[in-house]
Design a protein around this motif. Structure first.
Motif, PDB file in Angstrom:
ATOM      1  N   PHE A  58      -1.579  11.642  41.069  1.00 32.57           N
ATOM      2  CA  PHE A  58      -0.906  12.583  41.984  1.00 32.57           C
ATOM      3  C   PHE A  58      -1.570  13.959  41.980  1.00 32.57           C
ATOM      4  N   ASP A  96       8.316  10.300  38.714  1.00 35.31           N
ATOM      5  CA  ASP A  96       7.381   9.395  39.390  1.00 35.31           C
ATOM      6  C   ASP A  96       6.014   9.625  38.758  1.00 35.31           C
ATOM      7  N   ASP A 107       1.688   2.798  39.916  1.00 40.01           N
ATOM      8  CA  ASP A 107       2.648   3.765  40.471  1.00 40.01           C
ATOM      9  C   ASP A 107       4.047   3.278  40.127  1.00 40.01           C
ATOM     10  N   SER A 108       4.791   4.086  39.398  1.00 37.05           N
ATOM     11  CA  SER A 108       6.148   3.675  39.008  1.00 37.05           C
ATOM     12  C   SER A 108       7.035   4.893  38.818  1.00 37.05           C
ATOM     13  N   GLU A 202      10.035   0.688  46.106  1.00 34.26           N
ATOM     14  CA  GLU A 202      10.689   1.893  45.584  1.00 34.26           C
ATOM     15  C   GLU A 202      11.894   2.336  46.403  1.00 34.26           C
ATOM     16  N   GLU A 233      11.003   2.543  40.890  1.00 29.86           N
ATOM     17  CA  GLU A 233       9.797   1.961  41.491  1.00 29.86           C
ATOM     18  C   GLU A 233       8.973   1.198  40.460  1.00 29.86           C
TER      19      GLU A 233
HETATM   20 MG    MG Z   1       5.615   6.537  42.785  1.00 27.21          MG
END
Ligand code: MG
Ligand code: MG
Length: 250
Positions: A58, A96, A107-108, A202, A233
């Motif tokens: 990110f 996130d 990605d979680s 998500e 997510e």
């Molecule tokens: Mg995410």
């Protein structure tokens, strides 16, 4: 729309990326408590990702200034970590996390309680997590993306929760946002799932209505009615046998 299906080798790299994301979440679960700032959480996440020879996905993405998104209470997604945001007893915080390892992304997101939270916030977290797993169940060859969307919508309706309409899941892998987009409600999407697809599911569900707005920082998404929002997510690999969750500990 072009969907990148991943090879066995690529899935292995995604598992390693996903494992690093899961390591960050394991640390977040312990670190989230009253008195901690979201900036401190961000610094901890950065250290863990770097220590595992990965990069924070990110950081710098469309100019995002941090490693994780920290979204407290009525904040839905994309909250910016800050020294000014100090967690209080009764808050909930969506964290996130994205990590890129050898060119592949995990990605979680997970929403954590801070201390003792209200019964309605407990229900929100339980329901949103349930919606995530209801959607994940359909990540199987020959199933339809629409069935995942519908399963999430049904859980939201069962608990009488709002569904965020403007944001959703997505293909993920070589970059964070690949095709297909995944709505968290039915849209008559005809897409049939095939093995090798890797998708982030998500759901974002609200204690109040569906509507959200973006704050003046141009990132933080909040519910219009200021009611709390939950966000869970996982990144998942579609296989013939069913979902293989990639963002869990190896
Ligand atoms: Mg995410
Ligand atoms: Mg995502």
């Amino acid at each position: 729309m072009s969907i990148h299906r991943k090879s066995k080798h690529e899935i292995n790299l995604m598992k390693q990326a996903g494992n690093i994301v899961a390591l960050v979440h394991a640390a977040m679960k312990d670190a989230v408590k009253e008195g901690v700032t979201t900036k401190e959480l961000d610094e901890l996440a950065y250290k863990i990702i770097k220590a595992n020879k990965a990069d924070p996905t990110f950081l710098g993405y469309n100019g995002f200034p941090a490693t994780i998104c920290t979204s407290v209470n009525e904040q839905v997604v994309h909250g910016i970590p800050s020294n000014e945001v100090v967690l209080k007893n009764g808050d909930i915080i969506s964290i996130d996390v994205g990590a890129t390892f050898k060119g592949f992304v995990g990605d979680s997101a997970w929403t954590y309680p801070v201390g003792e939270i209200s019964e309605e916030k407990k229900l929100l977290l339980k329901a949103t997590e349930e919606a995530l797993f209801a959607g994940l169940e359909h990540m199987k060859s020959n199933d339809k993306l629409e069935n995942a969307a519908g399963a999430i919508e049904d859980v939201a309706k069962k608990y009488n929760l709002g569904i965020v309409r403007q944001y959703g899941g997505h293909g993920v892998g070589r970059v964070m946002h690949e095709d297909p987009f995944v709505f968290n409600y039915r849209t008559n999407n005809p897409l049939v799932l095939m093995h090798g697809m890797t998708i982030a599911i998500e759901p974002m569900l609200n204690l109040g209505g569906d509507d959200v707005i973006v704050l003046n920082d141009n990132w933080t998404v909040v519910t219009k009615d200021k009611k709390a929002s939950g966000h869970f997510e996982h990144t998942v690999h579609v296989t013939d046998e069913g979902p293989e969750i990639l963002t869990k500990l190896l």
